[in-house]
Design an enzyme around this catalytic site. Structure first.
Site, PDB file in Angstrom:
ATOM      1  N   THR A 450      18.972  92.373  87.595  1.00  0.00           N
ATOM      2  CA  THR A 450      19.938  91.320  87.895  1.00  0.00           C
ATOM      3  C   THR A 450      21.331  91.646  87.362  1.00  0.00           C
ATOM      4  O   THR A 450      22.310  91.659  88.106  1.00  0.00           O
ATOM      5  CB  THR A 450      19.456  89.976  87.330  1.00  0.00           C
ATOM      6  OG1 THR A 450      18.209  89.628  87.925  1.00  0.00           O
ATOM      7  CG2 THR A 450      20.464  88.871  87.630  1.00  0.00           C
ATOM      8  N   ASP A 509      22.228  83.900  91.981  1.00  0.00           N
ATOM      9  CA  ASP A 509      22.758  84.470  90.729  1.00  0.00           C
ATOM     10  C   ASP A 509      24.160  85.050  90.919  1.00  0.00           C
ATOM     11  O   ASP A 509      24.440  86.200  90.530  1.00  0.00           O
ATOM     12  CB  ASP A 509      21.813  85.535  90.180  1.00  0.00           C
ATOM     13  CG  ASP A 509      20.521  84.942  89.638  1.00  0.00           C
ATOM     14  OD1 ASP A 509      20.269  83.757  89.908  1.00  0.00           O
ATOM     15  OD2 ASP A 509      19.768  85.667  88.983  1.00  0.00           O
ATOM     16  N   ASP A 536      20.603  79.497  91.492  1.00  0.00           N
ATOM     17  CA  ASP A 536      20.954  79.770  90.090  1.00  0.00           C
ATOM     18  C   ASP A 536      22.272  80.523  89.972  1.00  0.00           C
ATOM     19  O   ASP A 536      22.358  81.537  89.282  1.00  0.00           O
ATOM     20  CB  ASP A 536      19.831  80.576  89.427  1.00  0.00           C
ATOM     21  CG  ASP A 536      18.548  79.783  89.300  1.00  0.00           C
ATOM     22  OD1 ASP A 536      18.587  78.554  89.454  1.00  0.00           O
ATOM     23  OD2 ASP A 536      17.498  80.396  89.080  1.00  0.00           O
ATOM     24  N   ARG A 597      19.167  73.465  84.971  1.00  0.00           N
ATOM     25  CA  ARG A 597      17.863  73.556  84.312  1.00  0.00           C
ATOM     26  C   ARG A 597      17.985  74.541  83.161  1.00  0.00           C
ATOM     27  O   ARG A 597      18.861  75.414  83.150  1.00  0.00           O
ATOM     28  CB  ARG A 597      16.799  73.996  85.303  1.00  0.00           C
ATOM     29  CG  ARG A 597      17.069  75.336  85.993  1.00  0.00           C
ATOM     30  CD  ARG A 597      15.959  75.679  86.970  1.00  0.00           C
ATOM     31  NE  ARG A 597      16.155  76.975  87.625  1.00  0.00           N
ATOM     32  CZ  ARG A 597      15.251  77.568  88.385  1.00  0.00           C
ATOM     33  NH1 ARG A 597      14.073  76.996  88.587  1.00  0.00           N
ATOM     34  NH2 ARG A 597      15.506  78.732  88.955  1.00  0.00           N
ATOM     35  N   TRP A 599      17.397  77.684  80.962  1.00  0.00           N
ATOM     36  CA  TRP A 599      16.879  79.054  81.056  1.00  0.00           C
ATOM     37  C   TRP A 599      16.635  79.585  79.646  1.00  0.00           C
ATOM     38  O   TRP A 599      17.557  79.976  78.949  1.00  0.00           O
ATOM     39  CB  TRP A 599      17.870  79.942  81.807  1.00  0.00           C
ATOM     40  CG  TRP A 599      17.399  81.362  81.955  1.00  0.00           C
ATOM     41  CD1 TRP A 599      16.117  81.799  82.055  1.00  0.00           C
ATOM     42  CD2 TRP A 599      18.220  82.536  82.008  1.00  0.00           C
ATOM     43  NE1 TRP A 599      16.073  83.176  82.171  1.00  0.00           N
ATOM     44  CE2 TRP A 599      17.367  83.640  82.156  1.00  0.00           C
ATOM     45  CE3 TRP A 599      19.600  82.738  81.961  1.00  0.00           C
ATOM     46  CZ2 TRP A 599      17.840  84.961  82.233  1.00  0.00           C
ATOM     47  CZ3 TRP A 599      20.079  84.039  82.045  1.00  0.00           C
ATOM     48  CH2 TRP A 599      19.203  85.130  82.177  1.00  0.00           C
TER      49      TRP A 599
END
Length: 682
Positions: A450, A509, A536, A597, A599
């Site tokens: 990522t 992302d 996200d 949320r 992480w």
């Protein structure tokens, strides 16, 4: 991040992502070029603070004529020639210029800096006029004086030092204004986004008037000014939407012929915040109309008499810009030493003329990038590579319009780098690539992961980006067989990262806001920008503010709507994400996105993820229960809250929608996130 549903962020009041980018303006950009003959002087790149620094009306802060040539003038003809010109200029006034006829006000055009050379720049018998639509003007370090015609309450001679009618983005700083027939400063007819700072205003009757309008739209910051023997309008503020006055010194000098009538006055529908100012011997030091709101904090009153009033609810200046208050008790000495023209402004010399080269202010270096070969480099990375290791001062990488399909990495040993597009719009300059987490590396050593998928990776402190687009255009639909669809557009792993007037776009992302290591602070301030994605797409462990920006929610590759806005992985002793004065919108289904949320990266239970969304506009895309769990961790065990949001997606307090109290909100403002750092364009 594991694959999931989208995450979006919020942005500037009632903004929308469209083809025109009309809210911020296509020409809305910061500029970093400096003129060779003043490049060693720090004043050459100074920009306004306060409301003049706010990006609005298509103007990105106030920086005057620094993109134009620098000229030195000693005659009225030359001053008028360059001040009224269409192109930008830095005009250095080196001597005394007498206005002819007396009372003449030069009609200043946009994009000008008019600055006195040290203490030698004097304008005698007249001043300056800024008309409707004139913008991005700095008037600095001048003495403007002596249009007085012998009548104290003069009704016949409207001779002002600085008069503004319908202008915007003006910075009036470090001037000595005195003994004029009418106002020292008149800010009239909806003039807005003005900062008046570090001036001495003296020996005058109607000193500083603001208003002459029925509209309640103007925003002004007035700080660190010394009002000495000024009878009235110190200032008077009539129908001002936001008047922020702080650290000013108002004195009625004993034993003179001038007696104060009143000090600060909130009139009409004005909302005024008055902080840490010092009033010495003033009559009626603070007064307000019954229709006005005036909030006082921390002021000192010594030997004053008469009206001293406050009341109503005004506004929070920190929701518009960061600032630092000096102690009120220190203000008289501070301003007597520092207000008015400075010998170090408007000259090529540094503060100490005997300083060695090593102690002089370092000049910013500019490297140019152009696809067509007209620049020094044809790729952004080549320009980054040319920055010397451990460079001590700012390097501006000026990127001409075009699409640059490349990977860019700014390594940790190259701080103080600015990457800036030079087009008229942030859409004109695009840095793009299409790696994803599951994309195989060319050398066969595995996949990028990522973090490694980022189109632009910033690992160096004090980085800035402005007026460009950073894009990851990985095609999820065409790569369904690939494992790992996270595709980062921008990754930051550094401290003091300033993202101003940019677009960051991807799908999953999109924006990774990280730190160099778990034990290091990584602060990011993003303003007047767009973040676009669907899964996200704002995540990481940085201490980050997204302010006055637009976050646009996108549908998934298959046309579905679902997502989360933030996924913070904040350390327990740190600030996480603050979304402030931001609008969430996008062409997605109603009630399909969460605000965020928690992480807990790597399953680390010691983390304490935080997102605060405040004073923002939320579209109907936001769920009525806007927070949710992640990977077995409950959001209720971490730090998620809202404060005074509006729009169809906002909601009232409940166990599933915690709201900050006013007291809690006072500790969760932009300045609390940024600490001792004030982001400044450079």
């Amino acid at each position: 991040m594991t694959a999931g549903v989208p995450l979006a962020v919020v942005a500037a009041a009632a903004l929308a992502y469209g083809n025109g980018f009309g809210v911020f303006g296509e020409g809305s950009q910061a500029h970093a070029d400096t003129v060779a003959d003043v490049a060693t002087a720090a004043w050459a790149t100074d920009v306004a603070d306060g409301f003049a620094s706010v990006n609005a009306l298509g103007q990105n802060g106030t920086y005057g004529g620094r993109d134009g040539k620098t000229v030195t003038v000693k005659t009225l003809a030359d001053l008028e020639k360059y001040a009224t010109a269409a192109e930008p200029y830095v005009i250095v006034v080196a001597g005394t210029i007498n206005m002819n006829p007396v009372g003449k006000e030069i009609k200043v055009a946009s994009d000008k800096t008019i600055v006195g050379s040290g203490t030698s720049g004097h304008i005698v018998g007249g001043g300056f006029f800024l008309g409707s639509g004139v913008h991005n003007v700095i008037i600095r370090n001048l003495t403007i004086r002596d249009s007085y015609q012998g009548t104290w309450n003069d009704k016949d001679h409207d001779f002002d030092a600085i008069q503004m009618d319908g202008a915007h983005h003006v910075w009036i700083d470090h001037n000595n204004l005195r003994h004029m027939a009418d106002g020292l400063i008149d800010s009239r007819k909806d003039t807005t986004y003005v900062t008046v700072s570090w001036n001495k205003l003296s020996n005058n009757n109607k000193t500083f008037g603001i208003g002459w309008t029925e509209n309640v739209t103007a925003d002004l910051t007035i700080h660190h000014n010394w009002f000495s023997d000024t009878e009235q309008r110190n200032p008077s503020a009539d129908n001002i939407a936001h008047a922020h006055l702080y650290n000013n010194y108002l004195e009625d000098v004993a034993g003179t012929d001038i007696a104060s009538s009143y000090g600060n006055y909130a009139r009409g529908a004005t909302k005024m915040v008055l902080e840490n100012s010092y009033f010495q011997g003033m009559k009626n030091p603070v007064q307000k109309d019954s229709t006005a709101a005036l909030v006082q904090r921390g002021n000192v009153f010594s030997g004053t008499s008469g009206r001293n009033e406050s009341g109503g609810t005004a506004f929070d200046p920190k929701s518009y810009y960061s600032y630092t208050l000096d102690k009120a008790a220190d203000v008289p000495a501070l301003l007597k030493a520092g207000a008015g023209p400075r010998s170090t402004i408007g000259t090529t010399a540094t503060a100490a003329t005997t300083a060695t080269a090593s102690t002089k202010a370092a000049a910013a270096t500019t490297l140019t990038v152009a696809k067509d070969g007209s620049g020094q480099y044809s790729s952004v990375q080549a320009a980054v590579n040319a920055v010397p290791a451990n460079n001590p001062s700012r390097v501006v990488i000026s990127v001409k319009p075009g699409t640059y399909r490349e990977l860019v990495k700014v390594p940790s040993n190259k701080p103080h780098v600015t990457i800036q597009g030079t087009g008229s719009s942030r859409k004109d300059t695009v840095i793009v690539y299409n790696n994803a987490a599951g994309t195989p590396k060319p050398d066969g050593s595995g996949t990028y992961g990522t973090g490694g998928s980022a189109t632009v990776a910033v690992e160096a402190d004090d980085f800035q980006a402005r007026n460009l687009t950073i894009l990851n255009d990985f095609d999820e639909k065409a790569n369904q067989s690939l494992s790992g669809h996270q595709a980062v557009a921008l990754r930051t792993a550094a401290d003091k990262v300033f993202l101003d007037g940019v677009i960051v776009e991807g799908d999953q992302d999109t924006l990774l806001l990280d730190t160099a290591s778990k034990d290091k602070l990584g602060r990011v301030y993003m303003s007047n920008s767009y973040v676009i994605g669907n899964v996200d797409f704002v995540f990481g462990r940085a201490t980050a503010v997204i302010d006055k920006s637009v976050i646009t929610l996108k549908k998934r590759w298959d046309g579905t709507s679902a997502g989360y806005i933030t996924a913070p992985s904040t350390a327990a002793n740190r600030k996480g994400f603050l979304i402030n004065r931001t609008t969430v919108n996008g062409d997605v289904s109603a009630s399909s996105f969460y605000l965020g949320r928690p992480w807990h990266a790597g399953g680390d239970a010691t983390l304490d993820p935080q997102t605060t969304v405040r004073n923002s506009t939320l579209s109907s895309a936001i769920k009525s229960t806007p927070w949710t769990d992640m990977s077995g961790f409950s959001w209720k065990d971490d730090r998620f809250a809202e404060y005074k949001n509006t729009g169809a997606g906002a909601g009232s307090a409940s166990s599933n929608r915690p709201q900050l109290t006013d007291a809690q909100a006072a500790d969760q403002e932009v300045a609390d996130w940024l600490g001792d750092w004030t982001p400044t364009a450079s």
